[in-house]
Design a protein around this motif. Structure first.
Motif, short mmCIF file in Angstrom:
data_model
loop_
_atom_site.label_atom_id
_atom_site.label_comp_id
_atom_site.label_asym_id
_atom_site.label_seq_id
_atom_site.Cartn_x
_atom_site.Cartn_y
_atom_site.Cartn_z
N ALA A 95 9.29 4.73 22.13
CA ALA A 95 10.75 4.93 22.10
C ALA A 95 11.22 5.62 20.82
CB ALA A 95 11.47 3.59 22.26
N LEU A 96 10.38 5.65 19.79
CA LEU A 96 10.76 6.31 18.55
C LEU A 96 10.76 7.82 18.76
CD1 LEU A 96 8.51 4.27 16.08
CD2 LEU A 96 10.98 4.00 16.45
N PRO A 97 11.76 8.51 18.24
CA PRO A 97 11.81 9.96 18.45
C PRO A 97 10.72 10.70 17.67
CG PRO A 97 13.57 9.26 16.99
CD PRO A 97 12.90 8.01 17.48
N GLU A 98 10.30 11.82 18.22
CA GLU A 98 9.39 12.74 17.53
C GLU A 98 10.25 13.65 16.66
OE1 GLU A 98 6.14 13.21 17.33
OE2 GLU A 98 5.36 11.98 18.96
N THR A 99 10.15 13.52 15.35
CA THR A 99 11.00 14.30 14.45
C THR A 99 10.22 15.13 13.45
OG1 THR A 99 11.18 12.44 12.92
CG2 THR A 99 12.90 12.62 14.61
N LEU A 100 8.91 14.96 13.41
CA LEU A 100 8.10 15.61 12.38
C LEU A 100 7.36 16.81 12.94
CD1 LEU A 100 6.56 12.37 10.85
CD2 LEU A 100 8.54 13.65 10.01
N ASP A 101 7.22 17.84 12.11
CA ASP A 101 6.42 18.98 12.53
C ASP A 101 4.94 18.67 12.31
OD1 ASP A 101 5.61 19.69 9.81
OD2 ASP A 101 7.61 20.55 9.55
N ARG A 102 4.10 19.49 12.89
CA ARG A 102 2.65 19.27 12.86
C ARG A 102 2.10 19.19 11.43
NH1 ARG A 102 -0.84 20.36 17.04
NH2 ARG A 102 -3.03 20.34 16.46
#
Length: 128
Positions: A95-102
């Motif tokens: 449920a945590l958003p994906e906010t980081l780049d690779r």
């Protein structure tokens, strides 16, 4: 739901980290920080990072099995970043958003695996 851990790092603010820790305590998961510890010592304005490391199974607790044992890059009020562990339910992590780049995910993972970080326990011993 897959029983494999996702190979991603997720950023969480302190309020969300405290919520996940409280959930771990409430569910009786082994890796948590204890009631109130994060509120007292985590930097309230920081971003922290969770990276699932392994699937943990609690045969005696099927309602919370499997769950994910996450490596945690935790920033404390004194500015120190330490390594810790937190057990997280898969649905809560997903449920945590994906906010980081690779590139950021790779750097956080590298620091968690090879960064020479103090552990939370070592930091507590230094602070005592």
């Amino acid at each position: 739901m897959s029983s494999d851990v996702p190979r991603t790092v997720k950023a969480v603010d302190t309020a969300e980290l405290v919520r996940l820790d409280a959930e771990a305590i409430e569910c009786g998961l082994n890796r948590n920080h204890g009631a109130g510890w994060l509120v007292e010592f985590a930097d309230p304005d920081a971003v922290h990072y969770l990276w699932p490391a392994l699937v943990h199974r609690a045969g005696h607790r099927p309602e919370v099995s499997p769950h994910w044992r996450c490596m945690l890059l935790l920033k404390l009020r004194d500015g120190q970043q330490v390594f810790s562990l937190l057990d997280v339910l898969p649905t809560s992590f997903e449920a945590l958003p994906e906010t980081l780049d690779r590139a950021t995910k790779t750097e956080i993972a590298r620091r968690l695996e090879h960064g020479g970080l103090l552990t939370q326990a070592q930091w507590v011993d230094l602070d005592s």
